[in-house]
Design a protein around this motif. Structure first.
Motif, short mmCIF file in Angstrom:
data_model
loop_
_atom_site.label_atom_id
_atom_site.label_comp_id
_atom_site.label_asym_id
_atom_site.label_seq_id
_atom_site.Cartn_x
_atom_site.Cartn_y
_atom_site.Cartn_z
N GLN A 103 0.84 -1.21 0.00
CA GLN A 103 0.00 0.00 0.00
C GLN A 103 0.87 1.25 0.00
O GLN A 103 0.67 2.18 -0.80
CB GLN A 103 -0.87 0.02 1.27
CG GLN A 103 -1.88 -1.11 1.35
CD GLN A 103 -3.28 -0.64 1.06
OE1 GLN A 103 -3.46 0.29 0.28
NE2 GLN A 103 -4.27 -1.26 1.65
N MET A 104 1.85 1.27 0.92
CA MET A 104 2.68 2.46 1.08
C MET A 104 3.50 2.76 -0.17
O MET A 104 3.56 3.90 -0.65
CB MET A 104 3.63 2.27 2.26
CG MET A 104 3.21 3.08 3.45
SD MET A 104 4.51 3.22 4.69
CE MET A 104 4.45 1.63 5.45
N VAL A 105 4.15 1.73 -0.70
CA VAL A 105 5.01 1.92 -1.87
C VAL A 105 4.16 2.33 -3.08
O VAL A 105 4.58 3.17 -3.88
CB VAL A 105 5.84 0.64 -2.15
CG1 VAL A 105 6.54 0.71 -3.49
CG2 VAL A 105 6.88 0.44 -1.04
N SER A 106 2.96 1.76 -3.20
CA SER A 106 2.05 2.16 -4.29
C SER A 106 1.67 3.63 -4.17
O SER A 106 1.75 4.40 -5.14
CB SER A 106 0.79 1.30 -4.27
OG SER A 106 1.10 -0.06 -4.48
N TYR A 109 4.11 6.39 -5.08
CA TYR A 109 4.14 6.72 -6.52
C TYR A 109 2.90 7.47 -6.95
O TYR A 109 2.98 8.53 -7.56
CB TYR A 109 4.24 5.43 -7.34
CG TYR A 109 5.64 5.08 -7.77
CD1 TYR A 109 6.23 5.68 -8.87
CD2 TYR A 109 6.37 4.12 -7.09
CE1 TYR A 109 7.51 5.36 -9.28
CE2 TYR A 109 7.67 3.78 -7.48
CZ TYR A 109 8.23 4.41 -8.59
OH TYR A 109 9.50 4.09 -8.99
N THR A 110 1.73 6.90 -6.65
CA THR A 110 0.50 7.45 -7.21
C THR A 110 0.10 8.78 -6.56
O THR A 110 -0.61 9.58 -7.16
CB THR A 110 -0.66 6.44 -7.10
OG1 THR A 110 -0.84 6.09 -5.72
CG2 THR A 110 -0.37 5.18 -7.90
N GLU A 111 0.54 9.01 -5.30
CA GLU A 111 0.18 10.25 -4.62
C GLU A 111 1.40 11.12 -4.27
O GLU A 111 1.31 12.34 -4.26
CB GLU A 111 -0.57 9.95 -3.31
CG GLU A 111 -1.93 9.33 -3.52
CD GLU A 111 -2.67 9.05 -2.21
OE1 GLU A 111 -3.87 8.73 -2.29
OE2 GLU A 111 -2.06 9.15 -1.12
N PRO A 117 9.60 8.52 -5.51
CA PRO A 117 8.35 8.11 -4.86
C PRO A 117 8.46 8.32 -3.35
O PRO A 117 9.37 7.81 -2.73
CB PRO A 117 8.26 6.60 -5.20
CG PRO A 117 9.68 6.19 -5.46
CD PRO A 117 10.40 7.38 -5.98
N ARG A 118 7.53 9.11 -2.75
CA ARG A 118 7.69 9.49 -1.34
C ARG A 118 6.48 9.09 -0.50
O ARG A 118 5.33 9.31 -0.89
CB ARG A 118 7.89 11.00 -1.22
CG ARG A 118 9.04 11.58 -2.04
CD ARG A 118 8.96 13.10 -2.10
NE ARG A 118 7.60 13.52 -2.43
CZ ARG A 118 7.05 14.66 -2.04
NH1 ARG A 118 7.73 15.52 -1.33
NH2 ARG A 118 5.81 14.96 -2.39
N VAL A 119 6.76 8.53 0.67
CA VAL A 119 5.72 8.35 1.69
C VAL A 119 5.81 9.56 2.61
O VAL A 119 6.63 10.45 2.41
CB VAL A 119 5.93 7.03 2.47
CG1 VAL A 119 5.90 5.83 1.54
CG2 VAL A 119 7.24 7.04 3.28
N THR A 537 -0.52 4.25 -14.64
CA THR A 537 -0.31 3.32 -13.53
C THR A 537 0.13 1.97 -14.07
O THR A 537 -0.48 1.44 -15.00
CB THR A 537 -1.62 3.14 -12.72
OG1 THR A 537 -2.03 4.42 -12.26
CG2 THR A 537 -1.40 2.24 -11.51
N ILE A 538 1.22 1.44 -13.49
CA ILE A 538 1.69 0.10 -13.89
C ILE A 538 1.99 -0.72 -12.64
O ILE A 538 2.23 -0.17 -11.57
CB ILE A 538 2.98 0.18 -14.77
CG1 ILE A 538 4.11 0.91 -14.03
CG2 ILE A 538 2.71 0.81 -16.10
CD1 ILE A 538 5.47 0.78 -14.69
N THR A 539 1.96 -2.03 -12.78
CA THR A 539 2.39 -2.90 -11.68
C THR A 539 3.90 -2.80 -11.57
O THR A 539 4.58 -2.63 -12.58
CB THR A 539 2.01 -4.37 -11.96
OG1 THR A 539 2.71 -4.80 -13.15
CG2 THR A 539 0.52 -4.54 -12.17
#
Length: 599
Positions: A103-106, A109-111, A117-119, A537-539
């Motif tokens: 969830q976090m890693v996704s 990227y997406t947000e 890519p940042r949390v 969006t990609i896997t």
């Protein structure tokens, strides 16, 4: 359990940064007498499936992790004032931790994507369960504050992380790669751990497997940053200490720090997660109430039979209707018993959408053309009974394998169909699939030569001697007399080819698979981490890893010829409105004489 375990390691999937080849990591662990090792690539989980598979093969426990980038403020703040993100190492204890990491890693990227890519702290709090956190390298929040001389802020950060992950799940990480800054803050890290009652853990920031690989990794980073090695090693990698050290080497550095070595083993014992394939994970097609997917599929097939009888595409010239009905019963029984009714309905639905919007669709390709059900659903345009095609080549109850109907769509309008599928199943249930561009032989030579500071002419003289054979490796190229002679011509050429050979085949960049789309029953991040490529969006896992997880891939191929043929048909219709390409017989003499003319 061994006496030490590496918990901070970057593979080739820390793109153009890590030089540890995934398949070699567990072999190196074994060589050093270690029976576990962690993978903590920068901000991504690209290499996790291949890493776990390689570990299993060697009998080594693979620990899934990631060195995430933490935004100093909010992940939504995408301004230069937000500052450089901090590093933080996260390791999965169990399945809950793995799903939280997905969830976090996704979302990073997406947000949260802003150069990386940042949390942020909000995500860490929301998804901390099942994870162990380490305070990371000099780029971590705590080390950065200590380097700046702000012990109180570092202590506040340590207590905050400790509260988020739980006292037993947050460790103060100590490293020593020969840098003055690391030596300077080591006593502060030890004091901090003591004052906050937190455990220490010793790591080596592994970016390559052996000391001798230091220059190779430096070249890799020069390729990434478009720099030349003659200007000096990349910042942060000036020493040769970023290799996979054995237990004695780690003890020599850290045995005087209480618990730092022993805690690596304790953490490894607490991390027990493996990706399991629980069979095929199929999305459900929304069927009319009161009907099962199998029943609805049968009604569509029988309606398709009736339609094809009426329009004359089935004329029962050489076969009787009963043969068709028997084949329908047989195919549907296999499809239903193998649980693929929903699969056929999903493909029928998006092909039906394409046809309804006059988007050109191909007649069918591969083994899917052997299915009468596909023909009657207007997924394909080839009558398998008329042409004696085998259904078993496509689906066979004796060999349980994923069905695979490759669909060709108009090159210009394929994206409309993908958007339709996203709207139907939810954008968080549909994704394109990652593919990795690798350093092939010629590219490896050219990139390496540029990073070594060689002239274009000198590099080109070597690259052009590689035999023109599809998929040739540099090792194979050295069997060629001309290339071997060029290799042996000078020490510079030898170094160029040897270094390129060490980098050859490593992933260079991530992009979008040409055709593969994955559709899932639950939101995608329940199964795979997501990334962005050119805004799509990609896997993060590639096609093979997605299939190994039991997820179903749908192929949407963009075929330029369909567009060209369709344009030709539209032009013909301007002169002849009744023209129908479907009515041209497959044995048309004029068409064949045109082909054989060779024009």
């Amino acid at each position: 359990m061994s006496e030490f375990v590496h918990l901070h390691l970057h593979s080739e999937y820390s793109l153009l940064d890590g030089a540890c080849r995934v398949r070699e990591i567990p072999k190196r662990a074994k060589e050093c007498g270690h029976n576990a090792v962690a993978l903590t690539d920068h901000g991504v989980l690209f290499g996790v499936p291949a890493f776990l598979s390689a570990c299993k093969k060697e009998g080594i426990k693979g620990i899934v992790g990631c060195e995430v980038y933490v935004a100093p403020k909010s992940r939504f703040d995408k301004t230069s004032g937000n500052g450089q993100p901090y590093h933080l190492v996260l390791l999965c204890k169990n399945e809950v931790g793995y799903k939280n990491l997905l969830q976090m890693v996704s979302l990073s990227y997406t947000e949260g994507f802003y150069s990386k890519p940042r949390v942020d702290m909000e995500l860490l709090k929301r998804y901390s369960e099942g994870l162990i956190a380490l305070s990371a390298c000099l780029a971590g929040r705590i080390p950065r504050m200590l380097t700046a001389g702000d012990f109180d802020m570092a202590k506040q950060a340590a207590l905050e992380y400790s509260e988020i992950f739980g006292k037993d799940n947050f460790y103060i990480e100590i490293q020593n790669h020969g840098f003055e800054e690391q030596k300077q803050i080591l006593p502060d890290l030890v004091r901090l751990a003591k004052e906050c009652d937190l455990p220490l853990v010793a790591t080596n920031d592994c970016h390559y497997l052996r000391r001798r690989d230091a220059d190779t990794q430096a070249i890799l980073m020069c390729i990434q940053m478009n720099k030349v090695i003659t200007d000096g090693r990349p910042i942060g990698f000036e020493t040769d200490e970023f290799y996979y050290k054995n237990t004695d080497e780690m003890k020599l550095l850290f045995s005087k720090y209480e618990g730092a070595i022993e805690n690596t083993v304790k953490i490894a014992e607490r991390c027990n997660f493996e990706i399991e394939n629980n069979g095929f994970i199929l999305p459900k097609y929304p069927v009319p109430s009161g009907k099962s997917a199998g029943e609805y599929l049968r009604s569509l097939v029988l309606s398709g039979l009736e339609k094809r009888e009426k329009n004359g595409t089935i004329a029962y010239k050489n076969h009787i209707k009963n043969e068709y009905l028997e084949r329908i019963d047989y195919e549907l029984s296999v499809i239903d018993s193998m649980g693929y009714s929903d699969y056929f309905l999903i493909v029928w639905d998006y092909v039906n959408f394409a046809r309804s919007k006059q988007i050109p669709v191909g007649p069918g390709r591969g083994s899917g053309a052997g299915s009468l059900v596909a023909y009657l659903l207007y997924i394909t345009d080839i009558d398998p009974i008329e042409f004696d095609l085998l259904f078993e080549r496509f689906l066979n109850p004796e060999r349980v394998s994923m069905p695979d109907i490759d669909m060709d769509f108009c090159y210009n309008r394929r994206d409309e169909i993908i958007e339709y599928v996203k709207e139907k199943y939810g954008s968080d249930h549909v994704s394109q699939i990652a593919t990795f561009g690798t350093l092939a032989a010629k590219a490896a030579i050219r990139d390496t030569g540029r990073a070594m500071g060689m002239s274009y002419a000198d590099v080109d003289a070597v690259a052009t001697k590689i035999p023109r054979v599809l998929g040739i490796t540099l090792e194979d190229a050295l069997l060629d007399a001309d290339f071997k002679a060029k290799y042996e011509e000078s020490e510079q050429n030898k170094k160029l080819v040897d270094t390129a050979m060490a980098l050859e085949g490593m992933p260079r960049n991530v992009s979008i698979h040409a055709a593969g789309i994955v559709i899932t029953d639950k939101p995608l991040y329940n199964y795979v981490p997501l990334a962005l490529s050119n805004g799509m969006t990609i896997t993060q896992y590639d096609m093979d890893a997605v299939a190994d997880l039991g997820l179903l891939k749908f192929d949407f191929l963009a075929l330029r010829y369909l567009t060209i043929v369709n344009d030709a048909v539209l032009q013909i219709k301007e002169q002849n409105p009744d023209f129908d390409i479907e009515k041209i017989p497959l044995d048309d003499e004029k068409a064949y004489s045109l082909f054989t003319s060779g024009q």
